[in-house]
Design a protein around this motif. Sequence first.
Motif, PDB file in Angstrom:
ATOM      1  N   ALA A   1      12.574  20.120   4.308  1.00  0.00           N
ATOM      2  CA  ALA A   1      11.869  19.791   2.959  1.00  0.00           C
ATOM      3  C   ALA A   1      10.466  18.498   4.355  1.00  0.00           C
ATOM      4  CB  ALA A   1      11.761  18.360   2.536  1.00  0.00           C
ATOM      5  N   TYR A   2      10.926  18.373   5.754  1.00  0.00           N
ATOM      6  CA  TYR A   2      10.515  17.957   6.853  1.00  0.00           C
ATOM      7  C   TYR A   2       8.704  18.522   6.193  1.00  0.00           C
ATOM      8  CZ  TYR A   2       8.250  14.654  10.137  1.00  0.00           C
ATOM      9  OH  TYR A   2       8.154  13.575  10.284  1.00  0.00           O
ATOM     10  N   GLN A   3       8.063  18.225   6.847  1.00  0.00           N
ATOM     11  CA  GLN A   3       6.535  18.392   6.824  1.00  0.00           C
ATOM     12  C   GLN A   3       5.651  19.508   6.248  1.00  0.00           C
ATOM     13  OE1 GLN A   3       5.110  16.702   8.854  1.00  0.00           O
ATOM     14  NE2 GLN A   3       5.901  15.533  10.400  1.00  0.00           N
ATOM     15  N   ARG A   4       6.473  19.362   4.567  1.00  0.00           N
ATOM     16  CA  ARG A   4       5.962  21.106   3.773  1.00  0.00           C
ATOM     17  C   ARG A   4       5.397  19.708   2.986  1.00  0.00           C
ATOM     18  NH1 ARG A   4       9.970  24.895   2.883  1.00  0.00           N
ATOM     19  NH2 ARG A   4       8.488  25.150   0.634  1.00  0.00           N
ATOM     20  N   THR A   5       4.234  20.574   2.467  1.00  0.00           N
ATOM     21  CA  THR A   5       3.425  19.583   1.173  1.00  0.00           C
ATOM     22  C   THR A   5       3.030  20.765   0.498  1.00  0.00           C
ATOM     23  OG1 THR A   5       1.434  20.625   2.332  1.00  0.00           O
ATOM     24  CG2 THR A   5       2.928  18.573   2.630  1.00  0.00           C
ATOM     25  N   ASP A   6       3.945  22.395   0.609  1.00  0.00           N
ATOM     26  CA  ASP A   6       3.789  23.008  -0.712  1.00  0.00           C
ATOM     27  C   ASP A   6       4.504  23.401  -2.123  1.00  0.00           C
ATOM     28  OD1 ASP A   6       5.937  23.909   1.266  1.00  0.00           O
ATOM     29  OD2 ASP A   6       5.604  25.535   0.253  1.00  0.00           O
ATOM     30  N   LYS A   7       5.883  21.912  -1.092  1.00  0.00           N
ATOM     31  CA  LYS A   7       6.928  21.493  -2.495  1.00  0.00           C
ATOM     32  C   LYS A   7       6.886  20.049  -2.968  1.00  0.00           C
ATOM     33  CE  LYS A   7       8.551  26.095  -3.313  1.00  0.00           C
ATOM     34  NZ  LYS A   7      10.278  26.725  -2.790  1.00  0.00           N
ATOM     35  N   ASN A   8       7.045  19.777  -4.123  1.00  0.00           N
ATOM     36  CA  ASN A   8       8.452  18.733  -4.111  1.00  0.00           C
ATOM     37  C   ASN A   8       9.745  19.416  -3.433  1.00  0.00           C
ATOM     38  OD1 ASN A   8       6.513  17.057  -5.522  1.00  0.00           O
ATOM     39  ND2 ASN A   8       6.210  18.330  -7.480  1.00  0.00           N
ATOM     40  N   CYS A   9       9.547  17.482  -2.213  1.00  0.00           N
ATOM     41  CA  CYS A   9      11.040  17.312  -1.818  1.00  0.00           C
ATOM     42  C   CYS A   9      12.407  18.175  -2.257  1.00  0.00           C
ATOM     43  CB  CYS A   9      10.943  15.985  -0.795  1.00  0.00           C
ATOM     44  SG  CYS A   9      11.289  15.014  -2.380  1.00  0.00           S
ATOM     45  N   TRP A  10      12.627  17.683  -3.424  1.00  0.00           N
ATOM     46  CA  TRP A  10      13.412  18.327  -4.775  1.00  0.00           C
ATOM     47  C   TRP A  10      13.984  19.273  -4.900  1.00  0.00           C
ATOM     48  CZ3 TRP A  10       9.845  14.799  -6.093  1.00  0.00           C
ATOM     49  CH2 TRP A  10       9.009  15.078  -7.505  1.00  0.00           C
ATOM     50  N   GLU A  11      12.593  20.105  -4.676  1.00  0.00           N
ATOM     51  CA  GLU A  11      12.388  21.537  -5.172  1.00  0.00           C
ATOM     52  C   GLU A  11      12.846  22.634  -3.690  1.00  0.00           C
ATOM     53  OE1 GLU A  11       8.723  20.964  -7.642  1.00  0.00           O
ATOM     54  OE2 GLU A  11       8.526  21.653  -6.218  1.00  0.00           O
ATOM     55  N   ILE A  12      12.963  22.121  -2.449  1.00  0.00           N
ATOM     56  CA  ILE A  12      13.457  22.729  -1.539  1.00  0.00           C
ATOM     57  C   ILE A  12      15.039  22.370  -1.552  1.00  0.00           C
ATOM     58  CG2 ILE A  12      12.912  22.429   0.673  1.00  0.00           C
ATOM     59  CD1 ILE A  12      10.487  21.216   0.635  1.00  0.00           C
ATOM     60  N   GLU A  13      15.960  23.487  -0.933  1.00  0.00           N
ATOM     61  CA  GLU A  13      17.070  23.872  -1.001  1.00  0.00           C
ATOM     62  C   GLU A  13      17.751  23.242   0.220  1.00  0.00           C
ATOM     63  OE1 GLU A  13      20.508  26.903  -1.452  1.00  0.00           O
ATOM     64  OE2 GLU A  13      17.989  27.286  -1.902  1.00  0.00           O
ATOM     65  N   GLY A  14      18.759  22.335   0.140  1.00  0.00           N
ATOM     66  CA  GLY A  14      19.841  21.815   1.024  1.00  0.00           C
ATOM     67  C   GLY A  14      18.707  21.092   2.058  1.00  0.00           C
ATOM     68  N   ASN A  15      17.961  19.956   1.067  1.00  0.00           N
ATOM     69  CA  ASN A  15      17.297  18.368   1.458  1.00  0.00           C
ATOM     70  C   ASN A  15      18.378  17.493   2.117  1.00  0.00           C
ATOM     71  OD1 ASN A  15      17.961  16.632  -0.142  1.00  0.00           O
ATOM     72  ND2 ASN A  15      16.287  18.243  -1.509  1.00  0.00           N
ATOM     73  N   ASN A  16      18.188  17.250   2.929  1.00  0.00           N
ATOM     74  CA  ASN A  16      18.176  15.917   3.603  1.00  0.00           C
ATOM     75  C   ASN A  16      18.962  14.383   2.748  1.00  0.00           C
ATOM     76  OD1 ASN A  16      21.111  15.575   5.329  1.00  0.00           O
ATOM     77  ND2 ASN A  16      19.255  14.862   6.883  1.00  0.00           N
ATOM     78  N   CYS A  17      18.543  14.318   1.608  1.00  0.00           N
ATOM     79  CA  CYS A  17      17.694  12.915   1.015  1.00  0.00           C
ATOM     80  C   CYS A  17      19.332  11.938   1.148  1.00  0.00           C
ATOM     81  CB  CYS A  17      18.019  12.845   0.009  1.00  0.00           C
ATOM     82  SG  CYS A  17      16.562  13.934  -0.575  1.00  0.00           S
ATOM     83  N   GLN A  18      20.724  12.101   1.301  1.00  0.00           N
ATOM     84  CA  GLN A  18      21.883  11.959   1.227  1.00  0.00           C
ATOM     85  C   GLN A  18      22.113  10.712   2.609  1.00  0.00           C
ATOM     86  OE1 GLN A  18      25.471  14.244   0.755  1.00  0.00           O
ATOM     87  NE2 GLN A  18      25.215  13.775  -2.263  1.00  0.00           N
ATOM     88  N   ALA A  19      21.085  11.065   3.492  1.00  0.00           N
ATOM     89  CA  ALA A  19      21.453  11.050   4.876  1.00  0.00           C
ATOM     90  C   ALA A  19      20.657   9.283   5.114  1.00  0.00           C
ATOM     91  CB  ALA A  19      21.221  11.756   5.695  1.00  0.00           C
TER      92      ALA A  19
END
Length: 637
Positions: free
Chosen positions: A596-614
């Motif tokens: 999700a980093y540097q992505r502005t076309d979608k919200n971060c939670w809409e991107i599969e495999g994001n690294n939120c838990q880190a």
Amino acid sequence: MISTIKDTLKEWISITDTFLTEYSLWIVLILLALVIFSLLAISWSIQYAREMKWRWKQSLMLAQKLHPEKGLEQNLSDLLEQIDTMVEAPTYVFYLYDDSKKVYLLKAVRHRSQGFGKVEPSYSGLVEYKKEQFLPPLSLVADSTIGKLEVMKVGEVQLLNIPIGDKEGLIRVGPMVRGNYSRQVERNISDFTEMMNQSLHQFIAMENIRNKANIIVSTGQALQRINSIALDSRVTIDFVLKLAVKVLNADGAFFCIRQDDVYQLTAASGTDPDLLQGFLQGEPAKKLFDLATEQEDIRLIRQNDDSFYQIPPYVAALGAEAFAIVDVSERRENPRSRMLMLWHKTEPTEDEWKDSYESLSILADNMREVLGYQMNLKKFSGSYVSILKTLAQIQDNLVPHTVGYSELMSRYSIVIAKEMGLEEDVIRDIALAAYLSNIGVIGISTDLVNKEGKFSDEEFELMKLHSEVGASIVQSTLGNERVSSYIMYHHERIDGNGYPKGLSGNNIPVGARIIAVVQTFLAIVNGRKYRDPVPFDKALQSLQSAAGAQLDEEIIGIFLTWFKKKQADPQISGRSLGVCWEMCCTPSSICENCPAYQRTDKNCWEIEGNNCQAHGKKCQTCYVRTETMTRKEAAFN
């Protein structure tokens, strides 16, 4: 039929008479045994009821008389007073075990007054001499005999030895006399010590925390004072001025600095600063200083000197007969830019003036040196700030749910300060104080920093010191008193129930009040390892509920208004308020591995495999998402 019944009754009567005749003694014995057993049962029940009543009274006494805020020694003294109601003796002493020294240390002593059941504190020299007087030693070596509840002979004195817990403490009572100790007294004391053991353990733990806290605070205050003198020129000048007045037996003094060809008062002692400020800002001050120190750094002006009559009347009205003027500046670079002036209401003798001149000469040299060092240190203050910020980041990154915390504290505090229209230098100090608000945790205990779950009462009391320790660290390294005060008081409450000083309302510095609001907000929306974050809308409600009691109502209102303005921006319709890595202040080292980093076309939670838990987040509860969902629901409704 009737005759048959009569015959049967006669037969039973005959049998009964025969039985009673042969076994009457056994029947009597059995009945007597039943009576004795019943009496014993009743007696035991009465005794048990009495013991339960006694235990209840002792428990009630412990609850009523013992309080942690009274301090350990006063509580121990109250316990000795209760022991006095059980066994009579002239002296009662309480020892506590010191595990580091492997000895029992004397903590409390009480002596009996004239009335039974009343004991009073011991005052050395006021107890009359007796042949077998009990003089308790300051310490006792732990051995096997100390662990028994018994009357024992120590020298020529009979003492009652009362152990508390497993080497927790020890009470000694004496001298004992024959007849004042019985099995019932022994049971009462044993029951009482069993009840007090848990309370004693808590008091000792609280006392250890209190002692450790006092050491930390006292050390921090001493370091803060020393470093303030070393780093802050205003504190240095004030310290030197008061010292000079005392040592040189002067009646007053002031120190001024020339800025833009006008002298500004820095510190004064023994007079009204406003009176001096009027003199310093006029031309007479400049002429006087020029004339007095034109040829030398130090000049004594007496009543018979021509220079004496150039002193303005309102300064001469101080009643002084002599003035000492000292040039503390670097004469070659900027002469008469830092001036010290002292006055004496009684003119010094020649010998006194000679001694004063030598002292002032050394003082002037030392002040030039210290003030020069301080000017150089200011050039390196940015390095200290960077070091402290890096330490705060290290502390944040130890645990996923605190990643980016200090940066978030600083950014939100800047937002509020700007919305309040505060001055730029105040905003800078608030931003720094917010970033370093938890730096004091480093100075307390690494075990507490890394602890999972909630703190115990004792641990919480120790953790409360982090605001004072943090203020001391900042004052010691940066010498910024305002930043230090914001850190010191950011856990105060508007209603006065906060810490460390119990300040209330506007007595709490504005920076501290801003930091308190931001810290509370982040604690709610970020959660903890043992507690999930609260959804954004609920978090704002929680923040509002704390207004007026815990937090500043006006600051909360400004903060919420800012959020509403951000949310009303049509450009973010259907999107989060900002990109997640900026809203969470997540380091790039974590973000680089997130799709999700540097992505502005979608919200971060809409991107599969994001690294939120880190960085300690879950999409379902992360406030980046819950804020967006709250806004969408509001728009739909």
